[in-house]
Write an enzyme that holds these catalytic residues in place. Structure first.
Site, PDB file in Angstrom:
ATOM      1  CB  CYS A  81      -0.948   0.010   1.187  1.00 16.97           C
ATOM      2  SG  CYS A  81      -2.093  -1.371   1.187  1.00 16.97           S
ATOM      3  CG  HIS A 327      -6.877   1.316  -0.087  1.00 15.31           C
ATOM      4  ND1 HIS A 327      -5.718   1.883  -0.593  1.00 15.31           N
ATOM      5  CD2 HIS A 327      -6.466   0.366   0.807  1.00 15.31           C
ATOM      6  CE1 HIS A 327      -4.668   1.295  -0.024  1.00 15.31           C
ATOM      7  NE2 HIS A 327      -5.098   0.369   0.823  1.00 15.31           N
TER       8      HIS A 327
END
Lengths: 380, 141
Positions: A81, A327
């Site tokens: 991430c 996301h």
């Protein structure tokens, strides 16, 4: 060494794009950022492209096939991430070094559907037999440490989701623009206590791009909308006794934050807004303290008091954050910088943090080990 | 059904001896004392080039943190408690904590490790796997 400036920013609306490829999404964001900068792909000296799931497919070159194959160096970055922030950090380094004057960073992702996390191993399927390796479970375990130490409540974690979903109602590029009152957050499906579904990030597709330039080029292009990168820091995880059996999101974030504050020559009290990695509501609570926005044990009080809502002392995730803006993993770290850039330019309308001058972004990447990226920006 | 095939470790921390006995193994750095679950070439904490030494872990520990998992991957039975346990000799493990009510969970509660048959699964030669779970101290496995 030259300072580094952001002069172009572009992102597509986050959501599901079943009929488009990740490189088409990335190409669209890249052109938006170049247009925003008043530049063309022929002006760009290097490209850094980030994707957690598709970096190995030469995402950046596929984007250049869409918008112009100029033959420049093109590096594909995957760092869980933290991929997007890692790409920006490399672009920053390239300009600082004097190698490049203009660099394009593109993050693009089409996430796999379903719950992320884990990987099959030889032997019996481990999930359920040896605890859980789903991301919600990992961040529930990390959040329960805060509950056990400070009494942080389910309602306080849920208030993070209420706030960020509310912020997203003012962001037309967020995947979701829907108010989620506290009772709705608490009543949504329990995934891994204390995380309900509305306290988990929105798993969507997306792309975001930035144009970074040297100070010389920024002055040529005009400084009116330029944003200076004052701090650019990455960290890998240091030894923690329970890691990697347990996700340890804290020390790696603290290490990156300390480096960013030192490089920028500012402290938490100087920040006007923060976009941090709220992959789950528990994470936002932990990162208030990890980023120094409040003292140890104060994060529950901080969310309940409204200090981190728009209009509060230090607004956090005014974009809607990962919880509601979405996301798309490899694009996330670029997208949260775009929010800060547009806030510092005063261009975001209803969700504008008034007088914003200095902002911070943070991402945490996890895949059995960790990466954290923290950047600090100032209106030029 | 006859099955003379020796059981195999069902997860990375389990060891099975030639007599079929099973235990959990950890590694401790002889220089700094750091304890980890897997063998490494140097100590990941102090960087000592002497590889951390294997030791047979105790079966007693304390609950550090947990998640009560209500939705997992498709086909996984829920709910269950995903637990992080600090064993008394320094090894920290993730495992499933059984025989406990969610509202009884407390940080620091004593638990014990129970070696088990890892869900009753077998490899293609019929060998079973040895796994483990936790139960509260004093509870039945």
């Amino acid at each position: 060494m030259t300072d580094v400036f952001i002069v172009g920013a572009g992102m597509i609306k986050f959501g599901r794009y079943p009929d488009r490829t990740y490189f088409q999404l990335g190409a669209e964001a890249a052109l938006m950022a170049l247009d925003d900068a008043g530049l063309g792909i022929k002006d760009v000296g290097a490209v850094y492209a980030s994707s957690t799931f598709n970096a190995a497919s030469m995402l950046g070159q596929k984007i250049l096939q869409q918008i112009g194959q100029t033959g420049v160096p093109c590096i594909n970055v995957s760092n869980a991430c933290a991929s997007g922030a890692s790409a920006v950090r490399e672009a920053f380094t390239g300009i600082k070094s004097g190698l490049y004057d203009i660099v394009l960073v593109v993050g693009a992702e089409k996430n796999p559907s379903g719950m992320l996390g884990g990987s099959p191993v030889d032997g019996p399927p481990p999930e359920g037999l040896f605890g859980s390796v789903t991301m919600p479970a990992l961040f529930a375990e990390a959040g329960m440490v805060h509950t056990n130490a400070y009494g942080t409540t389910l309602e306080q974690f849920a208030q993070v989701a209420v706030k960020n979903h509310h912020h997203a109602t003012m962001n037309p590029k967020a995947a979701y623009q829907k108010e989620t009152p506290l009772d709705m957050v608490l009543a949504s499906e329990m995934i891994a206590y204390p995380l309900t579904k509305l306290m988990c990030s929105a798993n969507v597709d997306g792309a975001a791009a930035l144009v970074l330039v040297s100070e010389k080029r920024a002055r040529e292009l005009g400084m009116a909308r330029a944003v200076r990168i004052r701090g650019s820091a990455m960290a890998s995880d240091v030894f923690e006794p329970r890691s990697p059996e347990m996700l340890e999101p804290n020390s790696v974030t603290r290490l990156a934050a300390a480096r960013a504050y030192e490089m920028a020559g500012v402290g938490p009290e100087d920040l006007d807004l923060v976009e941090l990695h709220d992959c789950f509501a528990t994470a936002e609570i932990l990162h208030y303290e990890n980023l120094g926005l409040c003292a140890a044990g104060e994060a529950g009080r901080m969310i309940s008091s409204g200090e981190t809502a728009l209009g509060g002392r230090i607004p956090v995730n005014v974009s809607g954050g990962l919880l509601s803006k979405g996301h798309p993993i490899g694009a996330t770290g670029v997208a949260n910088m775009i929010e800060i850039v547009e806030q510092l330019r005063g261009e975001v309308g209803a969700r504008q943090v008034s007088g914003a001058r200095i902002g911070m972004t943070h991402v945490l990447g996890f895949g059995g080990s960790s990466a954290a990226g923290v950047h600090i920006f100032e209106k030029a | 059904m006859e099955n003379s095939t020796l059981a195999k470790p069902g997860t990375k921390v389990v060891r099975v001896g030639p007599d079929g006995s099973a235990w959990i193994e950890g590694y401790r750095c002889q220089a700094c004392g750091a304890v980890v679950t897997v063998a490494t070439m140097a100590c990941r904490s102090c960087t000592s080039r002497t590889p951390p030494a294997a030791f047979r872990a105790t079966d007693h520990g304390k609950l550090f943190s947990w998640a009560v998992v209500h939705r997992s991957y498709p086909g996984i039975a829920v709910p269950f408690v995903s637990a992080i346990v600090d064993l008394d000799d320094g090894l920290s493990l993730k495992g499933t904590l059984r025989n406990v009510e969610a509202n009884a969970l407390r940080s620091g509660m004593p638990v014990v490790v129970v070696l088990d048959d890892a869900g009753g699964t077998h490899d293609k030669h019929g060998a079973s796997y040895v796994g483990f779970h936790f139960v509260p101290e004093g509870a039945h496995a």
